[in-house]
Design an enzyme around this catalytic site. Structure first.
Site, PDB file in Angstrom:
ATOM      1  N   ASP A 301       1.437  -6.442   4.487  1.00 45.98           N
ATOM      2  CA  ASP A 301       2.046  -5.210   4.165  1.00 45.98           C
ATOM      3  C   ASP A 301       1.126  -3.955   4.158  1.00 45.98           C
ATOM      4  OD1 ASP A 301       4.108  -3.401   3.238  1.00 45.98           O
ATOM      5  OD2 ASP A 301       4.036  -4.268   1.109  1.00 45.98           O
ATOM      6  N   LYS A 350       8.524  -6.306  -1.886  1.00 44.07           N
ATOM      7  CA  LYS A 350       7.759  -5.341  -2.056  1.00 44.07           C
ATOM      8  C   LYS A 350       7.267  -5.096  -3.258  1.00 44.07           C
ATOM      9  CE  LYS A 350       7.471  -2.155   0.480  1.00 44.07           C
ATOM     10  NZ  LYS A 350       6.450  -1.964   1.658  1.00 44.07           N
ATOM     11  N   LYS A 391       8.702  10.280   1.789  1.00 46.93           N
ATOM     12  CA  LYS A 391       8.925   9.356   0.469  1.00 46.93           C
ATOM     13  C   LYS A 391       8.193  10.122  -0.533  1.00 46.93           C
ATOM     14  CE  LYS A 391       6.365   5.836   0.118  1.00 46.93           C
ATOM     15  NZ  LYS A 391       5.807   4.349   0.311  1.00 46.93           N
TER      16      LYS A 391
END
Length: 513
Positions: A301, A350, A391
């Site tokens: 990630d 996540k 974001k």
């Protein structure tokens, strides 16, 4: 700037290699009750770096997504020198956000006490992003020009100029199992490899071989930047050993995820594989397969925005003797990643990687935290289509301070998601490729060998670094970055940077006028 050359007896530069003799110093610590005994140790390593930079290909799983198209656009814009206009004026391409291209490390001081720093890529030879040959797979058949427009990441004037370079690039067919990603991704899945899981794995292997042959590449690194999957179940007889995993693929077991299928194909092709999403791609059987094939794996990630800031801020607070008690992290985004994460199973993947990032920093200070004590830590992600790739991350850190007081930090962070992730993707493959050219030999070893197949040198760039079983996990950002820089220093025979600077602390030190 040319490459750095170290003038020292413990490093030898030859036409094809750089070989250093490096004394690695660490400590052995024993704790007995309240007594702590520390014993310094030193181990001599020989580190040999192949100085020949290969022609390298990077194959992205998720080539047609926001990250994939941004990587492609960035490489082309830099390579072709494409400038574009915005309301702020003319913009020029760069590799800002890449530690190999835009970050520097200190070498020392001149006789005039001027600090000398150099980009990381000038310490030892590395692949340049402009020279990377890009390809990959996607479940969508949309060409990269249209996919770039769909992503909405880049300015219109830049997109317009990139269309001729991208319009003929169509991703290879990929793998889609609806049970692993959100149902809302089905409408994108029109570019799929047919057949059984075994046949799909064989096709991925053939794709890697064909790509390598077509472009006359010396090596390929594969990186997953596709949609987040749910976690896979770890089951005895299914994915607990390499042989069981390969047998499960041959049987078409439903619990083998697309990302694990790609990783297995890469291991069998002896092609390094990096996981840029939070799911548990590297099940025990895949890790064993990586060891058996002596092929690098790395992940998990990308650590690009909110979590990178968190790993720096918590390290600062705990290091300052301030006790974080409550960390609330909220973000909303409107890209396809956010759309997929609106599904609970994918969000859970996540949530796990974002939550664990503070654990080692908390455990490092037993003055602040009792055994098994952790700060309250909450992660919220919401899908808001209007904001697209821009974001919004909002964090609140509440900490205990002196004499029962409290301190609260509130941070608003607008993360341009793919513009932050794209340089990390390039760094991951560049550093992974470099590690493939480095070998070591300890004092009693018969010959040189490669480093461990779990490539922990990539930890700075990932939220949840995978490490060899039973070894320490480091998430603290400064320590991770220091590891990269000190490893590069070791390759050219330099001692680790310690920031002690004793020469400027002794009697009689002077700064020339």
């Amino acid at each position: 700037m040319t490459q750095v050359k170290v003038n020292a007896p413990n490093v030898v530069y030859q036409e094809d290699t750089i070989t250093s003799t490096y004394k690695y110093e660490n400590t052995e610590v024993k704790v007995s009750g309240d007594n702590v005994t520390v014993t310094p140790n030193a181990t001599e390593f020989q580190l040999k770096t192949d100085a020949r930079v290969p022609k390298m290909g990077m194959m992205l799983v998720g080539l047609g997504g926001n990250n994939g198209t941004t990587v492609a656009a960035g490489i082309i814009a830099n390579k072709e020198g494409i400038s574009w206009r915005t309301r702020r004026g003319v913009q020029n391409p760069n590799y800002f956000g890449s530690i190999t291209q835009a970050s520097t490390m200190r070498l020392g001081f001149t006789d005039d006490n001027e600090e000398v720093t150099v980009p990381l890529n000038k310490v030892v030879p590395m692949v340049h992003p402009n020279d990377i040959v890009l390809g990959g797979w996607d479940i969508s058949s949309m060409n990269l020009a249209d996919a770039m427009e769909r992503s909405g990441v880049l300015e219109y004037d830049l997109q317009r100029q990139l269309v001729p370079y991208l319009k003929d690039i169509v991703p290879l067919k990929s793998v889609y199992y609806q049970d692993f990603i959100a149902a809302n991704q089905k409408d994108r899945s029109d570019n799929l490899i047919p057949g059984t899981k075994q046949e799909q794995m064989q096709q991925i292997r053939q794709d890697i071989r064909d790509f390598k042959e077509k472009h006359s590449l010396d090596k390929v690194v594969v990186l997953w930047t596709a949609t987040t999957e749910r976690f896979s179940r770890i089951e005895e007889g299914l994915n607990d050993t390499a042989d069981n995993l390969l047998a499960a693929i041959e049987r078409g077991e439903e619990e083998v995820s697309p990302s694990t299928l790609f990783a297995a194909a890469c291991m069998l092709e002896k092609t390094a594989y990096i996981n840029g999403s939070p799911q548990n791609t590297f099940v025990p059987g895949l890790v064993e397969l990586s060891e058996r094939e002596q092929t690098f794996i790395g992940g998990d990630d990308f650590k690009s925005g909110q979590t990178k800031l968190k790993s720096a801020l918590v390290e600062y607070l705990v290091g300052a003797g301030i006790k974080p008690e409550c960390i609330a992290s909220y973000n909303h985004l409107g890209n396809n990643d956010g759309r997929n994460l609106s599904s609970p199973a994918q969000f859970r993947s996540k949530e796990i990687t974002k939550s664990n990032v503070v654990d080692d920093m908390v455990a490092s200070n037993k003055v602040l935290y009792a055994e098994n004590e952790h700060p309250d830590h909450c992660i919220v992600i919401k899908y808001m289509p209007f904001v697209g790739d821009s974001k919004r991350a909002m964090d609140e850190y509440t900490s205990s301070i002196f004499m029962g007081g409290s301190n609260t930090l509130v941070i608003h962070n607008t993360c341009e998601d793919s513009l932050l992730a794209a340089p990390l993707i390039m760094d991951l493959v560049i550093l992974c490729e470099l590690m493939e050219r480095v070998e070591y030999k300890k004092e009693d070893d018969a010959g040189f060998q490669r480093f461990h197949h779990v490539c922990t040198m990539l930890s700075y760039l990932t939220k949840a670094p995978i490490v060899p079983e039973g070894t320490p996990l480091v998430n603290a950002l400064f320590r991770q970055k220091s590891c990269v820089e000190n490893f590069l220093r070791a390759l050219v025979g330099l001692p680790p940077e310690n920031n002690l600077m004793l020469e400027y602390k002794v009697q009689g030190c002077q700064i020339p006028l």
